[in-house]
Design an enzyme around this catalytic site. Structure first.
Site, PDB file in Angstrom:
ATOM      1  N   ASP A 100      -1.236  -1.562   5.765  1.00  0.00           N
ATOM      2  CA  ASP A 100      -1.228  -0.952   7.025  1.00  0.00           C
ATOM      3  C   ASP A 100      -2.371  -1.684   7.911  1.00  0.00           C
ATOM      4  O   ASP A 100      -3.356  -2.265   7.357  1.00  0.00           O
ATOM      5  CB  ASP A 100      -1.368   0.441   7.069  1.00  0.00           C
TER       6      ASP A 100
ATOM      7  N   ASP B 143      -8.046   1.747   6.662  1.00  0.00           N
ATOM      8  CA  ASP B 143      -7.921   1.569   5.200  1.00  0.00           C
ATOM      9  C   ASP B 143      -6.867   0.614   4.992  1.00  0.00           C
ATOM     10  O   ASP B 143      -7.444   0.020   3.661  1.00  0.00           O
ATOM     11  CB  ASP B 143      -7.116   2.951   5.118  1.00  0.00           C
TER      12      ASP B 143
ATOM     13  N   GLU C  25       0.756  -0.964   0.170  1.00  0.00           N
ATOM     14  CA  GLU C  25      -0.049  -0.140  -0.002  1.00  0.00           C
ATOM     15  C   GLU C  25       1.149   1.417  -0.002  1.00  0.00           C
ATOM     16  O   GLU C  25       1.727   1.543   0.918  1.00  0.00           O
ATOM     17  CB  GLU C  25      -0.714  -0.108   1.101  1.00  0.00           C
TER      18      GLU C  25
ATOM     19  N   ASP D 115      -4.306  -0.825   9.623  1.00  0.00           N
ATOM     20  CA  ASP D 115      -5.598   0.197  10.071  1.00  0.00           C
ATOM     21  C   ASP D 115      -6.805  -0.153   9.380  1.00  0.00           C
ATOM     22  O   ASP D 115      -6.781  -0.972   8.449  1.00  0.00           O
ATOM     23  CB  ASP D 115      -5.126   1.459  10.098  1.00  0.00           C
TER      24      ASP D 115
END
Ligand code: 0RA
Length: 633
Positions: A497, A501, A424, A499
C-alpha cells in the site's frame, strides 16, 4: 624546425610524457571518472606524505569554475635546488620525470601502493596546464607546464612567509572522458584520509557553484573518531578499544567496538590505501580478537572446554573496526592490488592486538562479559540456524515440490520470463490474483508485518513463517547456502500500500534481501511496484495519478470541482482490473528497480531504519517514500 640539442634529461622527459599520454590507463587506471579523481588523490597523497613525515599540518583542495583543481600544503616545499645529475631544479625533475618522486630519500612511510604513488609527473602529463608554486627561504617560486612540458622555467614571483607547496592543474579534456570533479567522491576520500592521519586538517572547497562550499576534516582522535563515526547510529556495548604502536618498523593502529547489530563492519588500510581485499593485517587482527575472546571466556568459565571454541565469524558479529598499518615496502596483491601481502605484518598485528585485547578484557570485566555474551549468542544463533536449515531441507524432500500453499504460481517455468509479486495482505493478494497474467505472474500474499530483520536474530528470522514461505517460493535458499542461480523469478516485485505501513513492510523486505540475499539486489532482480495514489474521473474520462504533482497536472490549479477524485489508501480499494491496468500490466505499470549501489551507505540506511533509534527511522521512511517517486516506466 630550429636546431635544438636535447639533453639526456630532456629526452627522458619526452619519452616519459609520451608513454603516459599514450597509455594513461596504465598509470591512473582509466580515463573515466575514476582516473580523473586519481589526479587529485595523487597530488593529495604527496601532501599527506609530507604530513606523515611530520612537516605539514594543513592540506587544502580547491575546485575551480574552469575545471581546474589546486592542492596546497604547508610542508617544507618541494626542493628547488639544481639537481646535479639532471641539471635542472629538483622541483622540475619531480614534475616532469616519471617516478622521480622518491629520489630525495624522504624519511618515514611513503604512500605508494598499487593504486597511488604513480608520481605527480603523471598528473602534469595529463593536464592541459599545470602550475607549481613553492614557498621556501622567504621566497615564492613558480614553474609552469603545458601537457607535462616545461613552459616557464622556475622563477621567483615574490616574497613569502613560511613554506609549502601549491599544485594547480587543469585536466586535459582530450585525455579524459569527463573533466567534472564530484564533491561526494572527493569528500569521501579526503574525510577518510583525515581519519587515517590524526590531527591532519584537510579542507575541500568548491568554487564552481553560485555559493562556494567548504568543509574541513580534522580528527584529533584519528581512527578512534572513525569508529565513532561509523557507529554513530548504532548502539555500542562498550567503549572503543584501541591500540597505536610500532613494532619492527611497522606502525599498527586499530580501533574497535562491538554494537548490538549482527554484521561485521571492517575497514582496513595499508599506507592509507583501503585494502578492500584484506590481507595479512586483517588476518592477524581477526585471529587476535578471536583468540583473546576465547581464552578470556574459558578462563572465566563462561565457555567450557567441552563447548569447543567460538569461531571467528561468531566473534566478528556486530564488530565495527578500523585497522590501519603503515610500513616501508607494502606488497599489494590480488585482483585489484588491494590485498596486503607482507607476511610479517600478520604476526606483528596479531601480537599487538592480542596483547591489547587481553589487557582490556582483564581490566574491564563488565565490558568483557558483554562482549563474550555477544559472541556466544552469535554462536548459538549459527547453530540454531544450521539445525533449522537441515530440518527444512528434510521436510522439503518429504513434501514433493515443497512450494508453499499460499503461493499462486505462474504456468511458465522459465525464470527469466517470470515475475513474483509479494503482496501485502490476503485481500490484496486475492485482487492481484484476479488481475495477474497467469502465464508469467505469480502472487505471494504476505500477512501482517513480517518481522524486523535487523533486530531479529538469524534463528528467529528463519522461525518466521512469512520469511520461510518467501524463501521457498523464491527457490534460492538463504545465508551461506544462498544460490542465485536457483531463483525461480527474475523479477521480484514488492507491492504494498502507498501508506506508512506499506513502506515499512517494503523496507523490511529490502532489509532481508540486503542481509541474506544481497546478490538479488546486485543483479537487479528486485523491484517496487507503484500503485496510483489517486483515481480521477470526469464524465467518461478516467485517469490515474501517481503523485501529487501528477494529480495537479491532470486537474489543473483550483478547478478540481469538475473532477471526481478518489484517493487510494490501499491496494484493496481497487478491483482486479484496475490493479492490473495501473500496477501490474507490462507497459502500463511503473516499476522501480532496486539496486545496492553502495553497500556501505545501504548498511547505514538499514541500520538507521531498523535500529532502536526512532528519529533516524522516521527520517528514512520519509526520504525513502520520496525517493521512490522517481520512477522508471
Ligand atoms: C622531497 C624533499 C623535501 C620535500 C619534499 C620532497 C616535498 C614534496 C612535496 C610534494 C607535495 N608537497 C611536498 N612537500 C615536500 C624536503 C627537502 C628539505 O627541505 O630538506
Amino acid at each position: 624546425m630550429p636546431d635544438k640539442k636535447y639533453t639526456g634529461a630532456e629526452i627522458e622527459v619526452l619519452k616519459g610524457l609520451e608513454a603516459v599520454r599514450k597509455r594513461p590507463g596504465m598509470y591512473i587506471g582509466n580515463t573515466a571518472e575514476r582516473g580523473l579523481h586519481q589526479l587529485v588523490y595523487e597530488a593529495v597523497d604527496n601532501a599527506v606524505d609530507e604530513a606523515l613525515a611530520g612537516y605539514a599540518q594543513n592540506v587544502r583542495v580547491v575546485l575551480y569554475k574552469d575545471g581546474s583543481c589546486s592542492v596546497e600544503d604547508d610542508g617544507r616545499g618541494i626542493p628547488i635546488d639544481v639537481h646535479a645529475g639532471e641539471r635542472m631544479p629538483a622541483v622540475e625533475v619531480v614534475m616532469t620525470m616519471l617516478h622521480a618522486g622518491g629520489k630525495f630519500g624522504k624519511g618515514g612511510y611513503k604512500v605508494s601502493g598499487g593504486l597511488h604513488g604513480v608520481g605527480i609527473s603523471v598528473v602534469n602529463a595529463l593536464s592541459e596546464e599545470m602550475i607549481t608554486r613553492v614557498k621556501r627561504d622567504g621566497k615564492e617560486y613558480e614553474i609552469t607546464f603545458a601537457r607535462g612540458l616545461t613552459r616557464e622555467k622556475l622563477h621567483v614571483v615574490g616574497k613569502a612567509e613560511g613554506t609549502g607547496t601549491y599544485q594547480w592543474f587543469k585536466p586535459d579534456p582530450t585525455v579524459f572522458e569527463t573533466t567534472n570533479f564530484h564533491w561526494d567522491i572527493l569528500q569521501k576520500r579526503l574525510r577518510e584520509l583525515a581519519f587515517l592521519n590524526r590531527g591532519l586538517s584537510i579542507t575541500l572547497r568548491d568554487d564552481r557553484g553560485e555559493e562556494p562550499k567548504e568543509r574541513t576534516y580534522k580528527y584529533d582522535g584519528g581512527i578512534i573518531s572513525f569508529v565513532e563515526w561509523l557507529n554513530d547510529k548504532k548502539d555500542p556495548i562498550h567503549p572503543i578499544i584501541s591500540t597505536n604502536q610500532e613494532r619492527d618498523s611497522v606502525s599498527v593502529e586499530v580501533a574497535m567496538q562491538w554494537t548490538d547489530t549482527y554484521t561485521e563492519l571492517i575497514y582496513s588500510y595499508a599506507n592509507n590505501i583501503n585494502t578492500i581485499e584484506g590481507g595479512m593485517h586483517l588476518l592477524g587482527y581477526r585471529t587476535a580478537v578471536t583468540n583473546a575472546v576465547n581464552s578470556y571466556a574459558k578462563k572465566r568459565g563462561m565457555l567450557k572446554e567441552s563447548d569447543g571454541n567460538l569461531s571467528t565469524d561468531d566473534c566478528m558479529e556486530g564488530l565495527t573496526a578500523v585497522v590501519s598499518v603503515k610500513l616501508q615496502d607494502p606488497q599489494f596483491e590480488g585482483q585489484t592490488k588491494t590485498k596486503l601481502g607482507n607476511a610479517k605484518v600478520r604476526s606483528i598485528v596479531y601480537g599487538l592486538v592480542n596483547e591489547r585485547m587481553d589487557f582490556f578484557l582483564e581490566e574491564n570485566p563488565k565490558n568483557a562479559r558483554a562482549i563474550v555474551e555477544k559472541c556466544m549468542q552469535a554462536s548459538r544463533a549459527r547453530e540454531a540456524a544450521k539445525k533449522a536449515r537441515d530440518l527444512s531441507r528434510r521436510k522439503n524432500a518429504l513434501e514433493g515440490s515443497g512450494l508453499p500453499g499460499k503461493l499462486v504460481d505462474c504456468k511458465n517455468q522459465n525464470p527469466a520470463e517470470c515475475e513474483i509479486f509479494l503482496v501485502e495482505g490476503d485481500s490484496a493478494g486475492g485482487t492481484a490474483k484476479g488481475g495477474r497474467d497467469p502465464n508469467t505472474q505469480a502472487i505471494l500474499p504476505l500477512r501482517g508485518k513480517i518481522l524486523n530483520v535487523e533486530k531479529a536474530r538469524l534463528d528467529k528470522v528463519l522461525g518466521n513463517e512469512e520469511i520461510r514461505t518467501m524463501i521457498t517460493a523464491l527457490g534460492t535458499g538463504f545465508g551461506d547456502e544462498f544460490d542465485a542461480t536457483r531463483l525461480r523469478y527474475h523479477k521480484i516485485v514488492i507491492m504494498t500500500d502507498a501508506d506508512v505501513d506499506g513502506s515499512h513492510i517494503r523496507t523490511l523486505l529490502l532489509t532481508f534481501f540486503y542481509r541474506q540475499m544481497r546478490e538479488l539486489l546486485d543483479k537487479g532482480f528486485v523491484y517496487i511496484a507503484q500503485p496510483p495514489l489517486y483515481g480521477v474521473r470526469k464524465g467518461k474520462k478516467h485517469e490515474y495519478a501517481y503523485s501529487d504533482a501528477e494529480l495537479k497536472k491532470i486537474v489543473g490549479d483550483g478547478d478540481g470541482k469538475d473532477w471526481q477524485i478518489q484517493q487510494y489508501k490501499g491496494l484493496g480499494e481497487m478491483d482486479a482490473e484496475q490493479l492490473a491496468e495501473t500496477t501490474m500490466e507490462v507497459g502500463n505499470r511503473r516499476l522501480k528497480q532496486i539496486t545496492v549501489e553502495d553497500a556501505i551507505e545501504a548498511e547505514r540506511i538499514f541500520t538507521d531504519l531498523m535500529g532502536d533509534k526512532v528519529e533516524p527511522r522516521k527520517q528514512y521512511i520519509f526520504d525513502f517514500a520520496r525517493s521512490v517517486k522517481n520512477l522508471d516506466l
